[in-house]
Design an enzyme around this catalytic site. Structure first.
Site, PDB file in Angstrom:
ATOM      1  N   ASP A 240       0.715  -1.038   0.031  1.00 58.48           N
ATOM      2  CA  ASP A 240      -0.093  -0.068  -0.078  1.00 58.48           C
ATOM      3  C   ASP A 240       0.782   1.414  -0.071  1.00 58.48           C
ATOM      4  O   ASP A 240       2.070   1.030   0.177  1.00 58.48           O
ATOM      5  CB  ASP A 240      -1.204  -0.012   1.118  1.00 58.48           C
ATOM      6  CG  ASP A 240      -2.004  -1.086   0.934  1.00 58.48           C
ATOM      7  OD1 ASP A 240      -2.290  -1.412   0.019  1.00 58.48           O
ATOM      8  OD2 ASP A 240      -2.668  -1.137   1.944  1.00 58.48           O
TER       9      ASP A 240
ATOM     10  N   LYS B  61      -3.359   2.853  -2.855  1.00 59.54           N
ATOM     11  CA  LYS B  61      -4.633   3.490  -2.394  1.00 59.54           C
ATOM     12  C   LYS B  61      -4.468   4.956  -2.091  1.00 59.54           C
ATOM     13  O   LYS B  61      -3.571   5.261  -1.473  1.00 59.54           O
ATOM     14  CB  LYS B  61      -5.401   2.660  -1.238  1.00 59.54           C
ATOM     15  CG  LYS B  61      -5.935   1.431  -1.734  1.00 59.54           C
ATOM     16  CD  LYS B  61      -6.685   0.951  -0.418  1.00 59.54           C
ATOM     17  CE  LYS B  61      -7.506  -0.421  -1.030  1.00 59.54           C
ATOM     18  NZ  LYS B  61      -8.421  -0.790  -0.039  1.00 59.54           N
TER      19      LYS B  61
ATOM     20  N   MET C  98      -6.829   8.873  10.507  1.00 61.19           N
ATOM     21  CA  MET C  98      -6.780   9.493   9.299  1.00 61.19           C
ATOM     22  C   MET C  98      -8.153  10.511   9.214  1.00 61.19           C
ATOM     23  O   MET C  98      -8.811  10.609   8.338  1.00 61.19           O
ATOM     24  CB  MET C  98      -7.140   8.370   7.944  1.00 61.19           C
ATOM     25  CG  MET C  98      -5.755   7.562   7.962  1.00 61.19           C
ATOM     26  SD  MET C  98      -4.333   8.550   7.346  1.00 61.19           S
ATOM     27  CE  MET C  98      -3.522   7.388   6.871  1.00 61.19           C
TER      28      MET C  98
END
Length: 489
Positions: free
Chosen positions: A38, A60, A175
């Protein structure tokens, strides 16, 4: 012939610092045929893969996906069914907002064997590196991890705000920087004290870690003013009182230093380990794959002296005589070395050695090592006289290492290049010869440090501008130079 069975490892890479990868994660990464990783995976983790491993970026990004989750699931199944050892490398812990259950379900449905390898989750790792323990006898006996966004159009997290506000001492939002106004508003509406301390830890456990301190009523405004962005952990709770000034991590002498240490072989450098222990992030480049010679024509028994150019040539020699079935007792030659490392390695095989100054003149000499340039051969001839040469091993650049260089460069994570010797200058320059990263371009953006006048002259000759030279070419002098540079900044 029956195809071997594949297996997929769903691995947590930890919050950033490469040394927080678990031992099991490291072991499966080293043997993987395929690695799917990732965006937040530290590029240096990919330096631990096999030279011929297939590396796939899942990419991503917020609001944009290079590979959708369904495509990732299909790829894991496909590679596993091909009999490959597959590692799906995820930041933090794969079970904490890592969608590992979806990937495991897909593998289970396709009867592909898999294992889940937990990792240190970012909420705990980043907080610890910021000097904050997520639980504490005086400040908090409960801890919750909460997603800072969801998959709706608005992206605002859907949680039980009353339970979080009333029943949990410490909350780590993952996040959630974009949704901080929404998060703080809902916590306040449900009874959380406006003066509850909050810390936002950006790029936790990495050299570019930054920590913003605020309260619940001021955090959204402060984060906007300071232009804080993800990746970040927002930690809410009284445990934030534990952060008093810089953390143990941020107080390391070389914290914030991003260094490229030029290498000439595949052996890890003890200097690099020392730099990392002092807080620097270090990338050893270039990376090489070693191929030992299989030539069966060479006869070591014909020579009076075997001269080893490097420790790797010693390794190559013992592998070669084993492969060709030659008993070392039939070799009567003196073993000659030009480095203490080579002498030490020979002694581990119960063999003594001498230096070039101790050689008797007029001996028939065989030099062993990697391919040399004509200039290097000419220089060596002045010391040895006539000699035969055997290319006992060859080095090939690992392409993945160039990709690591490019990503670190693009992210501003190469600030200093260290050339420990003349050969390292050549190796770096050759490795980047077909790219846009010329010595001139590199010199404009990074500090170049050379161990001594010889490496400095080679750096200037090849186009590196403004290089600095250590007064004493050793590890201690380098560390002092880097520490001084850090203070100056």
């Amino acid at each position: 012939m029956r195809q071997k069975q594949g297996i997929v490892y769903l691995v947590g890479a930890g919050p950033g610092d490469i040394r927080l990868l678990t031992i099991k994660g490291f072991e499966v990464l080293q043997k993987a045929d395929v690695v799917l990783y990732d965006r937040l995976i530290h590029p240096l983790l990919l330096e631990w893969t096999k030279p011929d491993a297939e590396i796939i970026y899942c990419g991503k990004l917020p609001d944009r996906h290079l590979l959708r989750q369904e495509a990732i699931n299909d790829l894991l199944v496909k590679k596993g069914q091909e009999g490959k050892i597959v590692v799906r490398l995820k930041g933090g812990d794969p079970s904490v907002f890592g969608r590992v259950a979806e990937e495991a379900d897909a593998l289970q449905a396709a009867s592909v064997p898999f294992e889940i390898v937990p990792g240190i989750t970012a909420g705990i790792g980043a907080s610890t590196y910021a000097g904050i323990s997520v639980t504490h006898r005086d400040y908090g006996g409960s801890f919750a991890v909460v997603t800072g966004h969801n998959k709706t159009a608005s992206g605002e997290p859907t949680v039980d705000w009353q339970a979080l506000s009333k029943g949990v001492d410490t909350i780590a939002f993952y996040m959630g920087v974009k949704n901080l106004p929404y998060i703080s508003e809902n916590l306040l509406l449900n009874g959380k004290d406006p003066d509850t301390p909050v810390s936002i830890i950006q790029w936790g456990t990495l050299g570019k870690q930054k920590v913003l301190k605020a309260t619940l009523k001021t955090v959204a405004k402060k984060a906007k003013e300071e232009k804080v962005e993800n990746p970040a952990i927002t930690l809410v709770g009284d445990v934030n009182h534990l952060r008093q000034g810089k953390s143990w991590f941020e107080r390391q002498p070389l914290f914030g230093q991003h260094i490229l240490f030029a290498r000439t072989d595949d052996e890890p450098s003890s200097t690099v380990e020392s730099l990392r222990d002092l807080g620097a992030e270090v990338f050893e480049y270039p990376r090489f794959q070693i191929r030992f010679s299989e030539d069966k024509q060479i006869d070591y028994r014909l020579y009076d002296c075997l001269y080893f150019l490097s420790p790797k040539s010693v390794q190559a020699f013992f592998k070669h005589i084993t492969d060709i079935g030659l008993d070392i007792r039939f070799i009567q030659a003196d073993f000659v070395v030009r480095s203490k490392k080579s002498a030490k390695l020979l002694s581990s095989y119960a063999c003594s050695s001498i230096t070039i100054d101790e050689m008797e003149p007029g001996k028939k000499v065989l030099v062993l090592g990697e391919e040399m340039s004509e200039q290097e051969k000419s220089s060596l001839k002045k010391k040895l006289g006539d000699f035969d040469y055997f290319v006992s091993y060859q080095k090939a650049l690992v392409s993945q290492s160039a990709a690591t260089f490019e990503r670190l460069w693009d992210e501003g994570r190469i600030e200093t290049i260290v050339f420990p010797n003349e050969k390292s200058v050549v190796q770096i320059t050759d490795a980047l010869a077909k790219t846009k990263y010329t010595p001139t371009l590199i010199s404009k953006h990074v500090e170049v440090i050379c161990y001594g006048p010889i490496s400095y002259q080679k750096a200037i000759e090849l186009g590196y501008v403004g290089a600095k030279v250590l007064e004493h070419p050793n590890k201690e002098e380098l560390i002092q130079k880097l520490g001084y540079s850090l203070v100056k900044r």
